[in-house]
Enzyme design. Structure first.
Site, PDB file in Angstrom:
ATOM      1  N   ASP A  67       0.881  -1.307   0.149  1.00 42.90           N
ATOM      2  CA  ASP A  67      -0.084  -0.074   0.169  1.00 42.90           C
ATOM      3  C   ASP A  67       0.723   1.230  -0.014  1.00 42.90           C
ATOM      4  O   ASP A  67       2.012   1.235   0.154  1.00 42.90           O
ATOM      5  CB  ASP A  67      -1.008   0.126   1.383  1.00 42.90           C
ATOM      6  CG  ASP A  67      -0.431  -0.622   2.508  1.00 42.90           C
ATOM      7  OD1 ASP A  67       0.867  -0.523   2.526  1.00 42.90           O
ATOM      8  OD2 ASP A  67      -1.123  -0.867   3.491  1.00 42.90           O
ATOM      9  N   ASN A 136      -7.468  -4.161  14.441  1.00 42.90           N
ATOM     10  CA  ASN A 136      -8.893  -4.536  14.386  1.00 42.90           C
ATOM     11  C   ASN A 136      -9.018  -5.590  13.251  1.00 42.90           C
ATOM     12  O   ASN A 136     -10.308  -5.511  12.600  1.00 42.90           O
ATOM     13  CB  ASN A 136      -9.527  -3.077  13.671  1.00 42.90           C
ATOM     14  CG  ASN A 136      -9.034  -2.764  12.453  1.00 42.90           C
ATOM     15  OD1 ASN A 136      -8.114  -3.050  12.079  1.00 42.90           O
ATOM     16  ND2 ASN A 136      -9.620  -1.446  11.718  1.00 42.90           N
ATOM     17  N   HIS A 138      -7.558  -5.530  10.116  1.00 44.88           N
ATOM     18  CA  HIS A 138      -7.168  -5.262   8.892  1.00 44.88           C
ATOM     19  C   HIS A 138      -6.064  -5.870   8.319  1.00 44.88           C
ATOM     20  O   HIS A 138      -4.950  -6.009   9.171  1.00 44.88           O
ATOM     21  CB  HIS A 138      -7.208  -3.583   8.717  1.00 44.88           C
ATOM     22  CG  HIS A 138      -5.976  -2.899   9.351  1.00 44.88           C
ATOM     23  ND1 HIS A 138      -6.157  -1.519   9.877  1.00 44.88           N
ATOM     24  CD2 HIS A 138      -4.636  -3.128   9.159  1.00 44.88           C
ATOM     25  CE1 HIS A 138      -4.897  -1.166  10.212  1.00 44.88           C
ATOM     26  NE2 HIS A 138      -3.990  -2.090   9.736  1.00 44.88           N
ATOM     27  N   GLU A 143      -9.687  -2.548   5.595  1.00 41.08           N
ATOM     28  CA  GLU A 143     -10.313  -2.305   6.663  1.00 41.08           C
ATOM     29  C   GLU A 143     -11.581  -3.236   6.819  1.00 41.08           C
ATOM     30  O   GLU A 143     -12.083  -3.754   5.972  1.00 41.08           O
ATOM     31  CB  GLU A 143     -10.868  -0.923   7.052  1.00 41.08           C
ATOM     32  CG  GLU A 143      -9.800   0.040   6.908  1.00 41.08           C
ATOM     33  CD  GLU A 143      -8.705   0.227   8.228  1.00 41.08           C
ATOM     34  OE1 GLU A 143      -8.906  -0.753   9.264  1.00 41.08           O
ATOM     35  OE2 GLU A 143      -7.483   0.704   7.993  1.00 41.08           O
TER      36      GLU A 143
HETATM   37  C1  F6R Z   1       1.252  -1.644   6.220  1.00 42.42           C
HETATM   38  C2  F6R Z   1       0.151  -2.321   6.253  1.00 42.42           C
HETATM   39  C3  F6R Z   1      -0.534  -2.391   7.658  1.00 42.42           C
HETATM   40  C4  F6R Z   1       0.233  -3.051   8.856  1.00 42.42           C
HETATM   41  C5  F6R Z   1      -0.823  -2.946   9.902  1.00 42.42           C
HETATM   42  C6  F6R Z   1       0.154  -3.157  11.463  1.00 42.42           C
HETATM   43  O1  F6R Z   1       1.926  -1.767   4.761  1.00 42.42           O
HETATM   44  O2  F6R Z   1      -0.370  -2.890   5.321  1.00 42.42           O
HETATM   45  O3  F6R Z   1      -1.811  -3.094   7.584  1.00 42.42           O
HETATM   46  O4  F6R Z   1       0.613  -4.159   8.497  1.00 42.42           O
HETATM   47  O5  F6R Z   1      -1.373  -1.798  10.166  1.00 42.42           O
HETATM   48  O6  F6R Z   1       0.850  -2.007  11.601  1.00 42.42           O
HETATM   49  P1  F6R Z   1       2.273  -2.304  12.775  1.00 42.42           P
HETATM   50  O7  F6R Z   1       3.106  -3.260  12.169  1.00 42.42           O
HETATM   51  O8  F6R Z   1       2.630  -0.841  12.385  1.00 42.42           O
HETATM   52  O9  F6R Z   1       1.454  -2.608  13.937  1.00 42.42           O
END
Ligand code: F6R
Length: 266
Positions: A67, A136, A138, A143
């Protein structure tokens, strides 16, 4: 689905890096799917160490990130382009032309998303996709409520995500409101998926992902349907799992080694 519980973050990261390294050693032109966020940082540090100390070669490797924010130029210090450059790419020998992130500055976003999908297909598909997970549930910017069959597309960020990101920007108006994200269907097309989670704030999401029903309300649960998915967690992130996973063999090689040991001792 394979669930591996590691003692701590470092052990989790080492195992994830060794899985990626194994793919790269077997297939020098491997296509890696990469994630940003705090979770994969240790994995990237370990890959950098393997490159520097063991000569792990990325010269033919191709990467696709999950992303990118819309409206942030690649050199912006909050962009995922910048994150990947700083935390992995500038430390290894990957050619810049082999690196792909969704183009968050493209004015024709619909065409840009289609092109990203096409580029993944043209590269032969993703061999191994690294994933983090949101508290959550995702994955990438998919989401809760995202279609489980979705492809790369533009998503509006959750109000909460925008609020959380405010601290990284001078003005609230500068905080990105949209992102391009690989879809859940895109992620599921990868040949192998490795999901990482550490810390207690991920424990609930991991418990539902591993032991709950598959639902679009928790996008990460889709990995239950992936034919080759591994979830690696530390003790804290594993703390709400109800079943025991300690004896899950990591892969076929380990299972075969086990059979051989059993034969020798009988
Ligand atoms: C980032 C991504 C997000 C993260 C997720 C966890 O490229 O795809 O879905 O993997 O938000 O983030 P952290 O690792 O910072 O807890």
């Amino acid at each position: 689905m394979e669930v591996v519980i590691k003692e701590n973050y470092q052990e989790m990261s080492k195992l994830a890096a060794s899985m990626i390294a194994e793919v790269v050693r077997k297939k020098p032109r491997a296509v890696l799917g990469l994630a940003t966020g705090s979770t994969p940082l240790g994995t990237y540090q370990e890959l950098i160490r393997m490159h520097k100390e063991q000569g792990l070669d990325f010269s033919q490797v191709v990467t696709f990130n999950l992303d990118e924010y819309i409206g942030l130029p690649p050199e912006h210090d909050q962009s995922y382009h910048y994150f990947m450059q700083e935390n992995l790419f500038k430390h290894i020998n990957i050619p810049p032309g082999n690196i792909h992130l969704p183009p968050g500055m493209d004015e024709d976003l619909v065409a840009a998303c289609e092109r990203y999908e096409q580029m993944i297909r043209d590269a032969g598909g993703i061999d191994i996709q690294l994933l983090g997970i949101g508290a959550n549930g995702h994955i990438a910017f998919n989401e809760p409520g995202s279609s489980l069959g979705s492809r790369t597309r533009v998503k509006a960020l959750d109000k909460k995500t925008i609020e959380d990101n405010t601290r990284f920007f001078e003005h609230i108006d500068d905080v990105p409101k949209f992102a391009i994200t690989m879809g859940i269907g895109t992620i599921m097309d990868s040949r192998r998926v490795v999901m990482l989670a550490n810390k207690a704030n991920k424990a609930h999401a991991i418990a539902i992902t591993v032991e709950g029903p598959v639902t679009a309300l928790v996008p990460a649960t889709i990995v239950q349907l992936h034919p080759h998915a591994t979830i690696i967690v530390d003790q804290d992130a594993a703390s709400e799992l109800k079943r025991a996973y300690e004896h899950t063999p990591r892969d076929l090689t380990e299972a075969i080694a086990y059979i051989r040991r059993q034969k020798q001792s009988s």
